[in-house]
Scaffold this active site. Structure first.
Site, PDB file in Angstrom:
ATOM      1  N   ALA A  61      34.481 129.254  75.452  1.00 60.40           N
ATOM      2  CA  ALA A  61      34.149 128.714  76.772  1.00 60.40           C
ATOM      3  C   ALA A  61      34.966 127.463  77.037  1.00 60.40           C
ATOM      4  O   ALA A  61      35.021 126.570  76.189  1.00 60.40           O
ATOM      5  CB  ALA A  61      32.664 128.382  76.840  1.00 60.40           C
ATOM      6  N   HIS A 115      24.309 117.739  78.132  1.00 62.58           N
ATOM      7  CA  HIS A 115      24.706 119.114  78.431  1.00 62.58           C
ATOM      8  C   HIS A 115      23.408 119.785  78.870  1.00 62.58           C
ATOM      9  O   HIS A 115      22.569 120.134  78.047  1.00 62.58           O
ATOM     10  CB  HIS A 115      25.305 119.811  77.206  1.00 62.58           C
ATOM     11  CG  HIS A 115      25.743 121.210  77.533  1.00 62.58           C
ATOM     12  ND1 HIS A 115      27.064 121.577  77.641  1.00 62.58           N
ATOM     13  CD2 HIS A 115      25.026 122.321  77.824  1.00 62.58           C
ATOM     14  CE1 HIS A 115      27.136 122.850  77.983  1.00 62.58           C
ATOM     15  NE2 HIS A 115      25.916 123.328  78.093  1.00 62.58           N
ATOM     16  N   LEU A 158      31.123 126.841  80.131  1.00 66.00           N
ATOM     17  CA  LEU A 158      29.676 126.606  80.094  1.00 66.00           C
ATOM     18  C   LEU A 158      29.375 125.212  80.631  1.00 66.00           C
ATOM     19  O   LEU A 158      30.055 124.267  80.217  1.00 66.00           O
ATOM     20  CB  LEU A 158      29.142 126.751  78.665  1.00 66.00           C
ATOM     21  CG  LEU A 158      29.144 128.185  78.141  1.00 66.00           C
ATOM     22  CD1 LEU A 158      28.821 128.215  76.651  1.00 66.00           C
ATOM     23  CD2 LEU A 158      28.151 129.051  78.911  1.00 66.00           C
ATOM     24  N   HIS A 169      34.708 112.979  81.889  1.00 67.52           N
ATOM     25  CA  HIS A 169      34.295 114.024  80.926  1.00 67.52           C
ATOM     26  C   HIS A 169      35.514 114.839  80.487  1.00 67.52           C
ATOM     27  O   HIS A 169      35.969 115.725  81.215  1.00 67.52           O
ATOM     28  CB  HIS A 169      33.253 114.949  81.579  1.00 67.52           C
ATOM     29  CG  HIS A 169      32.663 115.946  80.641  1.00 67.52           C
ATOM     30  ND1 HIS A 169      31.308 116.168  80.567  1.00 67.52           N
ATOM     31  CD2 HIS A 169      33.209 116.803  79.746  1.00 67.52           C
ATOM     32  CE1 HIS A 169      31.056 117.095  79.659  1.00 67.52           C
ATOM     33  NE2 HIS A 169      32.211 117.505  79.157  1.00 67.52           N
ATOM     34  N   HIS A 220      37.579 116.858  76.978  1.00 69.36           N
ATOM     35  CA  HIS A 220      37.682 117.306  75.579  1.00 69.36           C
ATOM     36  C   HIS A 220      39.150 117.259  75.190  1.00 69.36           C
ATOM     37  O   HIS A 220      39.980 117.927  75.808  1.00 69.36           O
ATOM     38  CB  HIS A 220      37.169 118.741  75.414  1.00 69.36           C
ATOM     39  CG  HIS A 220      35.730 118.897  75.773  1.00 69.36           C
ATOM     40  ND1 HIS A 220      34.720 118.788  74.855  1.00 69.36           N
ATOM     41  CD2 HIS A 220      35.127 119.130  76.960  1.00 69.36           C
ATOM     42  CE1 HIS A 220      33.552 118.951  75.454  1.00 69.36           C
ATOM     43  NE2 HIS A 220      33.767 119.166  76.731  1.00 69.36           N
ATOM     44  N   HIS A 256      41.403 125.538  74.895  1.00 69.40           N
ATOM     45  CA  HIS A 256      41.287 126.487  73.775  1.00 69.40           C
ATOM     46  C   HIS A 256      42.582 127.285  73.749  1.00 69.40           C
ATOM     47  O   HIS A 256      43.107 127.639  74.817  1.00 69.40           O
ATOM     48  CB  HIS A 256      40.123 127.463  73.984  1.00 69.40           C
ATOM     49  CG  HIS A 256      38.768 126.833  73.905  1.00 69.40           C
ATOM     50  ND1 HIS A 256      38.128 126.579  72.715  1.00 69.40           N
ATOM     51  CD2 HIS A 256      37.931 126.410  74.872  1.00 69.40           C
ATOM     52  CE1 HIS A 256      36.949 126.028  72.954  1.00 69.40           C
ATOM     53  NE2 HIS A 256      36.797 125.908  74.258  1.00 69.40           N
TER      54      HIS A 256
HETATM   55  O1  DOR Z   1      33.023 125.353  78.727  1.00 69.97           O
HETATM   56  C1  DOR Z   1      32.768 124.464  77.955  1.00 69.97           C
HETATM   57  N1  DOR Z   1      33.640 124.075  76.996  1.00 69.97           N
HETATM   58  N2  DOR Z   1      31.588 123.857  78.036  1.00 69.97           N
HETATM   59  C2  DOR Z   1      31.178 122.970  77.128  1.00 69.97           C
HETATM   60  O2  DOR Z   1      30.084 122.493  77.248  1.00 69.97           O
HETATM   61  C3  DOR Z   1      32.028 122.633  75.982  1.00 69.97           C
HETATM   62  C4  DOR Z   1      33.432 122.901  76.243  1.00 69.97           C
HETATM   63  C5  DOR Z   1      34.269 122.923  74.986  1.00 69.97           C
HETATM   64  O3  DOR Z   1      34.153 121.996  74.180  1.00 69.97           O
HETATM   65  O4  DOR Z   1      35.041 123.859  74.834  1.00 69.97           O
HETATM   66 ZN    ZN Z   2      32.288 119.293  78.152  1.00 64.63          ZN
END
Ligand code: DOR
Ligand code: ZN
Length: 346
Positions: A263, A136, A219, A13, A15, A251
């Site tokens: 988040a 999710h 999250l 998992h 990003h 981020h």
């Molecule tokens: O904290 C999180 N960041 N939870 C998520 O489900 C998405 C993720 C994000 O894409 O930044």
């Molecule tokens: Zn995620």
């Protein structure tokens, strides 16, 4: 000095984002992991096989020379997903899985699903094709407390979904509660969960230690200590239905340190090391390879890596920031001691 040699881990998992951030973060994941399951919540979201193939190309272009890394792509489910298109993308080797974001549950989920039941034809086609559904798992509603969202998702959405589709393979992504761990344990071999390093390392108090700490905000949000301990027990058991998925979610610093901060925890630079800290503390290093390198591939049905890597119990300092052009991202363990390190030359 303790050390551990294992098959190269797989991150189920991640990003990566796109553009400059993608270029900056991909090398960190590619350094430690043989493969990764890549989340589709870009702007706009990855909803077609063509978009996913193009995105995979951009990811591969960011992998450093000589590094062997395979990104595995996912499709972002929307109310408009067409079952035949989705499973064709799976059959053609583009989509490893599909991701269900309840609408407005998290970052870039505005196009997410408004009625899960309405997608039953999609889930039926996925079950027939053997294509895993990644959830999710939060029920987001004005009447549901943020700390109860996961348990409510299980009761109201996931349990009925599993009953309606008894052969659908499901991964509850980033479980954060005792209820989540227990539910997965009772789900047989078609139900599994990823667990992040931050949910194993911390409880919700860390969000407010001496002031508000936006870099721990993700999250689903961190929970009480009893949930953290239940997750540690699940992960370190080595049981087949729990596996490594960092949810590394970069981020830019200024977007987290803000009045309405984003988040996500950017854990990629210290990911395997962070999990090793947990397994070492809980005297469970003998189960680490199952969690990090074997269980995920077995669930998805691909071979674990043939490459062996060694980690040593050796201290180093995590970077305060990672640069993206003239901006910065703050990683997990920023400026702190890290107890484990990838052995050089391997
Ligand atoms: O904290 C999180 N960041 N939870 C998520 O489900 C998405 C993720 C994000 O894409 O930044
Ligand atoms: Zn995620």
């Amino acid at each position: 000095m303790r050390s551990i040699t294992l098959r190269k881990p797989v991150d189920l998992h991640v990003h990566f984002r796109d553009g400059e951030v993608l270029d900056a973060v991909v090398p960190y994941t590619a350094r430690q992991f043989a493969r990764a399951i890549v989340m589709p919540n870009l702007v706009p979201p990855v909803t077609t096989a063509q978009m996913a193939a193009d995105y995979r190309g951009r990811i591969m272009a960011a992998v450093p020379e000589g590094v062997d890394f395979t990104p595995m792509m996912t499709c972002y489910l929307t109310d408009a997903t067409v079952p035949a298109d989705l499973v064709a993308g799976h059959r053609d080797g583009i989509f490893a899985a599909a991701k269900l974001y309840p609408a407005h549950a998290t970052t870039n989920s505005a196009h997410g699903v408004t009625s899960v039941e309405a997608l039953d034809p999609v889930f039926a086609a996925m079950a027939d094709a053997g294509m895993p559904l990644l959830t999710h798992g939060e029920l987001v509603h004005a009447d549901v407390d943020i700390f109860d969202r996961e348990a409510r998702f299980i009761d109201d959405i996931l349990a009925p979904l599993l009953e309606r589709h008894p052969t659908l393979k499901v991964v509850m992504e980033h479980i954060t509660t005792e209820e989540g761990a227990q539910f997965v344990a009772s789900g047989g071999d078609r139900l599994a969960a990823t667990i992040t390093p931050q949910h194993l390392l911390y409880d919700r108090n860390v969000l407010f230690e001496g002031g508000i700490r936006p870099h721990y905000y993700c999250l689903p949000i961190l929970k009480r200590r009893k949930h953290q301990l239940a997750l540690r027990k699940a992960a370190t058991s080595g049981a087949a239905n729990y596996f490594l998925g960092t949810d590394t979610a970069p981020h830019l610093k200024h977007l987290k340190e803000a009045a309405c901060g984003c988040a996500g925890v950017f854990s990629a630079p210290v990911a395997v090391e962070a999990y090793l800290k947990v397994f070492a503390e809980d005297d469970a290093l003998e189960h680490f390879e199952a969690f990090a390198s074997l269980n995920g591939p077995a669930f998805y049905g691909f071979a674990p890596s043939e490459t062996r890597v060694t980690y040593e119990e050796r201290s180093w300092t995590a970077p305060e920031t990672v640069s993206v052009e003239n901006r910065e991202i703050v990683p997990l363990f920023a400026g702190e001691n890290v107890d484990w390190a990838l052995a050089p030359g391997l």
